[in-house]
Scaffold this motif. Structure first.
Motif, mmCIF file in Angstrom:
data_model
loop_
_atom_site.group_PDB
_atom_site.id
_atom_site.type_symbol
_atom_site.label_atom_id
_atom_site.label_comp_id
_atom_site.label_asym_id
_atom_site.label_seq_id
_atom_site.Cartn_x
_atom_site.Cartn_y
_atom_site.Cartn_z
ATOM 1 N N ARG A 1 0.833 -1.229 -0.070
ATOM 2 C CA ARG A 1 -0.017 0.083 -0.028
ATOM 3 C C ARG A 1 0.839 1.187 0.028
ATOM 4 N N ALA A 2 1.992 1.227 0.362
ATOM 5 C CA ALA A 2 3.092 2.241 0.551
ATOM 6 C C ALA A 2 3.122 3.019 -1.113
ATOM 7 N N TRP A 3 2.864 2.046 -2.129
ATOM 8 C CA TRP A 3 2.952 2.637 -3.301
ATOM 9 C C TRP A 3 1.631 2.811 -3.965
ATOM 10 N N ALA A 4 0.765 2.998 -3.410
ATOM 11 C CA ALA A 4 -0.506 3.543 -3.855
ATOM 12 C C ALA A 4 -0.591 5.000 -4.211
ATOM 13 N N PRO A 5 -1.158 5.390 -5.356
ATOM 14 C CA PRO A 5 -1.170 6.860 -5.677
ATOM 15 C C PRO A 5 -1.753 7.662 -4.680
ATOM 16 N N PRO A 6 -1.199 8.856 -4.597
ATOM 17 C CA PRO A 6 -1.790 9.838 -3.690
ATOM 18 C C PRO A 6 -3.602 9.816 -3.885
ATOM 19 N N GLY A 7 -4.190 9.668 -2.678
ATOM 20 C CA GLY A 7 -5.580 9.965 -2.772
ATOM 21 C C GLY A 7 -6.319 8.445 -3.091
ATOM 22 N N ALA A 8 -5.635 7.663 -3.086
ATOM 23 C CA ALA A 8 -6.147 6.121 -3.352
ATOM 24 C C ALA A 8 -6.866 5.761 -2.030
ATOM 25 N N ALA A 9 -8.234 5.332 -2.254
ATOM 26 C CA ALA A 9 -9.041 4.872 -1.040
ATOM 27 C C ALA A 9 -8.426 3.855 -0.171
ATOM 28 N N ALA A 10 -8.533 4.281 0.934
ATOM 29 C CA ALA A 10 -8.130 3.271 2.085
ATOM 30 C C ALA A 10 -9.331 2.248 2.428
ATOM 31 N N VAL A 11 -10.534 2.394 2.045
ATOM 32 C CA VAL A 11 -11.625 1.577 2.370
ATOM 33 C C VAL A 11 -12.301 1.102 1.235
ATOM 34 N N PRO A 12 -13.043 -0.039 1.220
ATOM 35 C CA PRO A 12 -13.565 -0.692 0.218
ATOM 36 C C PRO A 12 -14.460 0.258 -0.571
ATOM 37 N N GLY A 13 -14.589 0.173 -1.804
ATOM 38 C CA GLY A 13 -15.638 0.940 -2.680
ATOM 39 C C GLY A 13 -15.115 0.821 -4.258
ATOM 40 N N GLY A 14 -15.966 1.421 -4.779
ATOM 41 C CA GLY A 14 -15.642 1.774 -6.408
ATOM 42 C C GLY A 14 -15.931 0.511 -7.220
ATOM 43 N N ALA A 15 -15.238 0.145 -8.176
ATOM 44 C CA ALA A 15 -15.488 -1.002 -9.142
ATOM 45 C C ALA A 15 -15.031 -2.156 -8.411
ATOM 46 N N VAL A 16 -16.159 -3.394 -8.696
ATOM 47 C CA VAL A 16 -15.901 -4.738 -8.265
ATOM 48 C C VAL A 16 -15.392 -5.569 -9.174
ATOM 49 N N VAL A 17 -14.522 -6.169 -9.274
ATOM 50 C CA VAL A 17 -14.019 -7.252 -10.252
ATOM 51 C C VAL A 17 -14.595 -8.813 -9.787
ATOM 52 N N TYR A 18 -15.347 -9.435 -10.674
ATOM 53 C CA TYR A 18 -15.859 -10.621 -10.143
ATOM 54 C C TYR A 18 -15.219 -11.853 -11.086
ATOM 55 N N TRP A 19 -14.693 -12.558 -10.157
ATOM 56 C CA TRP A 19 -14.087 -13.680 -10.815
ATOM 57 C C TRP A 19 -15.198 -14.733 -10.941
ATOM 58 N N HIS A 20 -15.037 -15.638 -12.024
ATOM 59 C CA HIS A 20 -15.967 -16.690 -12.009
ATOM 60 C C HIS A 20 -15.675 -17.778 -11.198
ATOM 61 N N VAL A 21 -16.597 -18.515 -10.669
ATOM 62 C CA VAL A 21 -16.360 -19.586 -9.776
ATOM 63 C C VAL A 21 -17.466 -20.600 -10.124
ATOM 64 N N ASP A 22 -17.184 -22.004 -10.107
ATOM 65 C CA ASP A 22 -18.280 -22.794 -10.352
ATOM 66 C C ASP A 22 -19.267 -23.096 -9.125
ATOM 67 N N ASP A 23 -18.892 -23.068 -8.034
ATOM 68 C CA ASP A 23 -19.585 -23.134 -6.750
ATOM 69 C C ASP A 23 -19.685 -21.903 -5.706
ATOM 70 N N ILE A 24 -20.440 -20.927 -6.285
ATOM 71 C CA ILE A 24 -20.588 -19.662 -5.448
ATOM 72 C C ILE A 24 -20.685 -19.768 -3.789
ATOM 73 N N GLU A 25 -21.662 -20.816 -3.569
ATOM 74 C CA GLU A 25 -21.863 -20.957 -1.994
ATOM 75 C C GLU A 25 -20.510 -21.433 -1.470
ATOM 76 N N ALA A 26 -20.053 -22.307 -2.039
ATOM 77 C CA ALA A 26 -18.929 -23.223 -1.388
ATOM 78 C C ALA A 26 -17.737 -21.974 -1.432
ATOM 79 N N MET A 27 -17.474 -21.452 -2.257
ATOM 80 C CA MET A 27 -16.273 -20.388 -2.239
ATOM 81 C C MET A 27 -16.536 -19.239 -1.371
ATOM 82 N N PHE A 28 -17.963 -18.751 -1.337
ATOM 83 C CA PHE A 28 -18.184 -17.812 -0.334
ATOM 84 C C PHE A 28 -18.036 -18.119 0.932
ATOM 85 N N ASP A 29 -18.401 -19.296 1.255
ATOM 86 C CA ASP A 29 -18.124 -19.985 2.873
ATOM 87 C C ASP A 29 -16.740 -19.902 2.941
#
Length: 144
Positions: A60-88
């Motif tokens: 994180r020391a290399w993050a650009p100035p003003g980069a958010a330090a909390v979750p938010g913005g765009a979400v990248v979704y990775w495909h999974v075959d079993d979403i319930e199992a991966m979520f758990d």
């Protein structure tokens, strides 16, 4: 640019981490292997999935100035075959629910967590992904 698409494909998804060694251990466990590339303890990369997309962790020391330090913005979704199992599994590994498992139309299901380093990690069951993968696999020339 001619007939080449402006955005040709996912190259690297990067996540920030204050504790890169801890992120290395966490993602190595999640992904089932060690990073294929490391630079000075400040940057890590894994190649993952059917198309060998890159997932990177950057100090994180290399993050650009003003980069958010909390979750938010765009979400990248990775495909999974079993979403319930991966979520758990993600929750059992210390991630926190960001978006609950949500059934969308046409068989799509999404969810997202915040990893222990503050990044949003989206997962999705996508019939379109599977159809496209099958189409691309079937269009490959036969091995000689």
């Amino acid at each position: 640019m001619g007939n080449v698409a402006a955005l040709r494909g996912l190259s690297t998804v990067t996540y920030w981490a204050d504790d890169v060694p801890a992120a290395r251990a966490w993602y190595s466990e999640l992904l089932g292997g060690e990073p294929y590339f490391e630079r000075g303890g400040a940057y890590l990369e894994w190649r993952i999935g059917d198309y060998e997309h890159e997932l990177g962790i950057i100090d994180r020391a290399w993050a650009p100035p003003g980069a958010a330090a909390v979750p938010g913005g765009a979400v990248v979704y990775w495909h999974v075959d079993d979403i319930e199992a991966m979520f758990d599994r993600l929750l059992a590994m210390g991630a926190v629910e960001y978006e609950p498992i949500t059934k969308r139309e046409a068989g799509f299901v999404t969810a997202a967590v915040t990893d222990p380093f503050g990044n949003v990690l989206g997962i999705m069951f996508s019939p379109h992904y599977l159809d496209r993968l099958e189409s691309l696999t079937n269009s490959l020339p036969a091995s000689q």
